[in-house]
Design an enzyme around this catalytic site. Structure first.
Site, PDB file in Angstrom:
ATOM      1  N   ASP A 157      -9.373  -5.687  -4.514  1.00  0.00           N
ATOM      2  CA  ASP A 157      -8.865  -4.651  -3.606  1.00  0.00           C
ATOM      3  C   ASP A 157      -9.823  -3.468  -3.619  1.00  0.00           C
ATOM      4  O   ASP A 157      -9.967  -2.777  -4.627  1.00  0.00           O
ATOM      5  CB  ASP A 157      -7.466  -4.217  -4.057  1.00  0.00           C
ATOM      6  CG  ASP A 157      -6.757  -3.342  -3.052  1.00  0.00           C
ATOM      7  OD1 ASP A 157      -7.415  -2.530  -2.384  1.00  0.00           O
ATOM      8  OD2 ASP A 157      -5.516  -3.459  -2.946  1.00  0.00           O
ATOM      9  N   HIS A 185      -7.419  -6.010  -0.094  1.00  0.00           N
ATOM     10  CA  HIS A 185      -6.245  -5.155   0.082  1.00  0.00           C
ATOM     11  C   HIS A 185      -5.309  -5.722   1.151  1.00  0.00           C
ATOM     12  O   HIS A 185      -4.105  -5.805   0.954  1.00  0.00           O
ATOM     13  CB  HIS A 185      -6.684  -3.748   0.469  1.00  0.00           C
ATOM     14  CG  HIS A 185      -5.570  -2.752   0.524  1.00  0.00           C
ATOM     15  ND1 HIS A 185      -4.804  -2.420  -0.574  1.00  0.00           N
ATOM     16  CD2 HIS A 185      -5.084  -2.003   1.558  1.00  0.00           C
ATOM     17  CE1 HIS A 185      -3.902  -1.515  -0.240  1.00  0.00           C
ATOM     18  NE2 HIS A 185      -4.044  -1.250   1.050  1.00  0.00           N
ATOM     19  N   SER A 198       0.830  -1.205   0.000  1.00  0.00           N
ATOM     20  CA  SER A 198       0.000   0.000   0.000  1.00  0.00           C
ATOM     21  C   SER A 198       0.870   1.264   0.000  1.00  0.00           C
ATOM     22  O   SER A 198       1.656   1.467  -0.924  1.00  0.00           O
ATOM     23  CB  SER A 198      -0.962  -0.052   1.185  1.00  0.00           C
ATOM     24  OG  SER A 198      -2.015   0.866   1.046  1.00  0.00           O
TER      25      SER A 198
END
Length: 273
Positions: free
Chosen positions: A224, A253, A95
């Site tokens: 995601d 995610h 991320s």
């Protein structure tokens, strides 16, 4: 508790497990190195030296209101790598951490980094614009900031549901993962958590991706909901010179469960000599 102090006086906490060629793990927002703990152990057990740090303002690092921009995050990582004198290095980021390792490798990693791995990473750029219509509208990020200010403890619990895909039909919900997401989030300073939203959503990594001169594995969950693949991995793979795209169909995610097992296996295959 291992720490080092950056050039601007910020104390950065890190773990250092195992022995062998080094791997550095960078975590996502608003978490800490604890988010990588299981993966770090598995990589260490496989014969690597694995370093995981808490980004400034997050986890056990200094709760500073300064330096919440991607250039500073990448510089902090560069100074940690130099402090430990790491070479033949693999950098792995999830991320926001994916953006961090891409910028680090592109701007600081020459002669030290041999491979890059990202998972659910924010590059090239998250926010929607005329040139990035697939991006996420700014109003979504404004909502995240409002949630952090209003009641971040509850906001993190709510966010964890979509983060791990627990809102999907048939999902096996782990209250433990939700609680741990909240725990890690609450370790982040309020200013750090708030200001980092702009960092992960508006930083443009296009030139960093183009500048990478080492192989990169771009991993992304097909479901995601936090960093949608169409504006992220699908675009990033077209910008790098030596990239491999791996999509985990149905994966969320957050890296956990079957997704984590598959990702670790692919990482080990990718970074093996």
């Amino acid at each position: 508790m291992p720490t080092f102090t950056t050039s601007d006086g910020t104390e950065i906490y890190y773990t250092d497990w195992g022995a062998g060629k080094p791997v550095v793990l960078s975590h996502g927002w608003p978490l800490s190195s604890d988010a990588w703990a299981a993966v770090a152990k598995l990589l260490a057990d496989a014969g690597y030296r694995v370093i995981s740090h808490d980004r400034r303002g997050h986890g056990r690092s200094t709760n500073t209101d300064l330096g919440h921009d991607m250039d500073t995050y990448a510089r902090d990582l560069a100074e940690l790598v130099e402090h430990l004198d790491l070479t033949e290095l693999v950098v792995i980021g999830h991320s926001t951490g994916g953006g961090e390792v891409v910028r680090y490798a592109a701007q600081h990693g020459k002669g030290r980094v041999r491979k890059v791995v990202t998972a659910g990473a924010v590059p090239p750029v998250m926010v929607q614009s005329e040139t990035n219509p697939e991006g996420t509208p700014i109003e979504v990020f404004d909502g995240i900031r409002a949630g952090v200010l209003a009641d971040r403890s509850q906001f993190y619990k709510d966010l964890a549901v979509s983060f791990y895909g627990f809102n999907r039909e048939g999902a096996k919900v782990s209250q433990g993962l939700i609680d741990d997401f909240q725990r890690q989030g609450m370790l982040a300073g309020l200013v750090a958590a708030y200001n980092c939203v702009k960092v992960f959503s508006e930083t443009d990594f296009t030139e960093d991706l183009k500048a990478l001169d080492v192989p990169i594995l771009i991993a992304h969950g097909g479901d995601d909901q936090i960093v949608p693949i169409a504006a992220a991995a699908d675009k990033a793979i077209k910008l790098v010179s030596d990239g491999t795209l791996k999509v985990y169909e149905g994966a969320p995610h957050g890296v956990a469960g079957d997704y984590q097992d598959a990702l670790v296996a692919d990482i080990l295959e990718f970074i093996a000599d």
